[in-house]
Design a protein around this motif. Structure first.
Motif, PDB file in Angstrom:
ATOM      1  N   GLU A   2       0.827  -1.200   0.000  1.00  0.00           N
ATOM      2  CA  GLU A   2       0.000   0.000   0.000  1.00  0.00           C
ATOM      3  C   GLU A   2       0.868   1.260   0.000  1.00  0.00           C
ATOM      4  O   GLU A   2       0.537   2.265  -0.606  1.00  0.00           O
ATOM      5  CB  GLU A   2      -0.926   0.001   1.217  1.00  0.00           C
ATOM      6  CG  GLU A   2      -1.919   1.145   1.201  1.00  0.00           C
ATOM      7  CD  GLU A   2      -2.873   1.054   2.379  1.00  0.00           C
ATOM      8  OE1 GLU A   2      -3.084   2.107   2.985  1.00  0.00           O
ATOM      9  OE2 GLU A   2      -3.366  -0.040   2.667  1.00  0.00           O
ATOM     10  N   GLY A   3       2.013   1.214   0.668  1.00  0.00           N
ATOM     11  CA  GLY A   3       2.915   2.358   0.712  1.00  0.00           C
ATOM     12  C   GLY A   3       3.446   2.705  -0.672  1.00  0.00           C
ATOM     13  O   GLY A   3       3.550   3.871  -1.039  1.00  0.00           O
ATOM     14  N   ALA A   4       3.777   1.695  -1.460  1.00  0.00           N
ATOM     15  CA  ALA A   4       4.284   1.937  -2.814  1.00  0.00           C
ATOM     16  C   ALA A   4       3.214   2.561  -3.693  1.00  0.00           C
ATOM     17  O   ALA A   4       3.504   3.456  -4.497  1.00  0.00           O
ATOM     18  CB  ALA A   4       4.775   0.630  -3.422  1.00  0.00           C
ATOM     19  N   ALA A   5       1.986   2.138  -3.524  1.00  0.00           N
ATOM     20  CA  ALA A   5       0.895   2.711  -4.315  1.00  0.00           C
ATOM     21  C   ALA A   5       0.658   4.171  -3.931  1.00  0.00           C
ATOM     22  O   ALA A   5       0.364   5.005  -4.789  1.00  0.00           O
ATOM     23  CB  ALA A   5      -0.381   1.891  -4.117  1.00  0.00           C
ATOM     24  N   SER A   6       0.803   4.462  -2.658  1.00  0.00           N
ATOM     25  CA  SER A   6       0.638   5.848  -2.215  1.00  0.00           C
ATOM     26  C   SER A   6       1.710   6.744  -2.823  1.00  0.00           C
ATOM     27  O   SER A   6       1.427   7.843  -3.296  1.00  0.00           O
ATOM     28  CB  SER A   6       0.704   5.928  -0.693  1.00  0.00           C
ATOM     29  OG  SER A   6      -0.346   5.195  -0.115  1.00  0.00           O
ATOM     30  N   LEU A  11       3.929  10.727  -6.857  1.00  0.00           N
ATOM     31  CA  LEU A  11       4.872  10.998  -7.942  1.00  0.00           C
ATOM     32  C   LEU A  11       4.151  11.321  -9.250  1.00  0.00           C
ATOM     33  O   LEU A  11       4.588  12.200 -10.005  1.00  0.00           O
ATOM     34  CB  LEU A  11       5.806   9.802  -8.136  1.00  0.00           C
ATOM     35  CG  LEU A  11       6.814   9.567  -7.014  1.00  0.00           C
ATOM     36  CD1 LEU A  11       7.612   8.299  -7.267  1.00  0.00           C
ATOM     37  CD2 LEU A  11       7.731  10.760  -6.865  1.00  0.00           C
ATOM     38  N   THR A  12       3.046  10.650  -9.502  1.00  0.00           N
ATOM     39  CA  THR A  12       2.271  10.934 -10.708  1.00  0.00           C
ATOM     40  C   THR A  12       1.716  12.356 -10.672  1.00  0.00           C
ATOM     41  O   THR A  12       1.748  13.082 -11.669  1.00  0.00           O
ATOM     42  CB  THR A  12       1.120   9.919 -10.852  1.00  0.00           C
ATOM     43  OG1 THR A  12       1.673   8.608 -10.864  1.00  0.00           O
ATOM     44  CG2 THR A  12       0.339  10.159 -12.122  1.00  0.00           C
ATOM     45  N   ALA A  13       1.238  12.780  -9.504  1.00  0.00           N
ATOM     46  CA  ALA A  13       0.710  14.144  -9.362  1.00  0.00           C
ATOM     47  C   ALA A  13       1.813  15.180  -9.547  1.00  0.00           C
ATOM     48  O   ALA A  13       1.606  16.216 -10.196  1.00  0.00           O
ATOM     49  CB  ALA A  13       0.050  14.302  -7.998  1.00  0.00           C
ATOM     50  N   LEU A  14       2.991  14.907  -9.004  1.00  0.00           N
ATOM     51  CA  LEU A  14       4.111  15.844  -9.161  1.00  0.00           C
ATOM     52  C   LEU A  14       4.546  15.940 -10.617  1.00  0.00           C
ATOM     53  O   LEU A  14       4.832  17.029 -11.121  1.00  0.00           O
ATOM     54  CB  LEU A  14       5.295  15.401  -8.299  1.00  0.00           C
ATOM     55  CG  LEU A  14       5.200  15.714  -6.817  1.00  0.00           C
ATOM     56  CD1 LEU A  14       6.381  15.101  -6.080  1.00  0.00           C
ATOM     57  CD2 LEU A  14       5.157  17.203  -6.583  1.00  0.00           C
TER      58      LEU A  14
END
Length: 62
Positions: A2-6, A11-14
């Motif tokens: 779950e941490g990797a997905a968060s 990163l996608t938003a940035l």
């Protein structure tokens, strides 16, 4: 996992927000600010020098 997905969503938003034009704009703003600060530093030194010379010589020279 779950941490990797968060982190992936962060990163996608940035990556969506940061673009070449954003980076160029930030660099142009920084360059303008640096030039302004250097000019102000030069002007203050010039004015201080002129005032000190005026007190020492009794006249103003620019």
């Amino acid at each position: 996992m779950e941490g990797a997905a968060s982190w992936n969503s962060v990163l996608t938003a940035l990556q969506a927000e940061i673009s070449v034009s954003t980076i160029v704009g930030v660099l142009a703003t920084l360059a303008t600010a640096v030039v302004g600060i250097v000019f102000m530093w030069w002007a203050v030194r010039k004015a201080t020098s002129a005032l000190m010379a005026a007190f020492k010589r009794g006249k103003i020279r620019l």
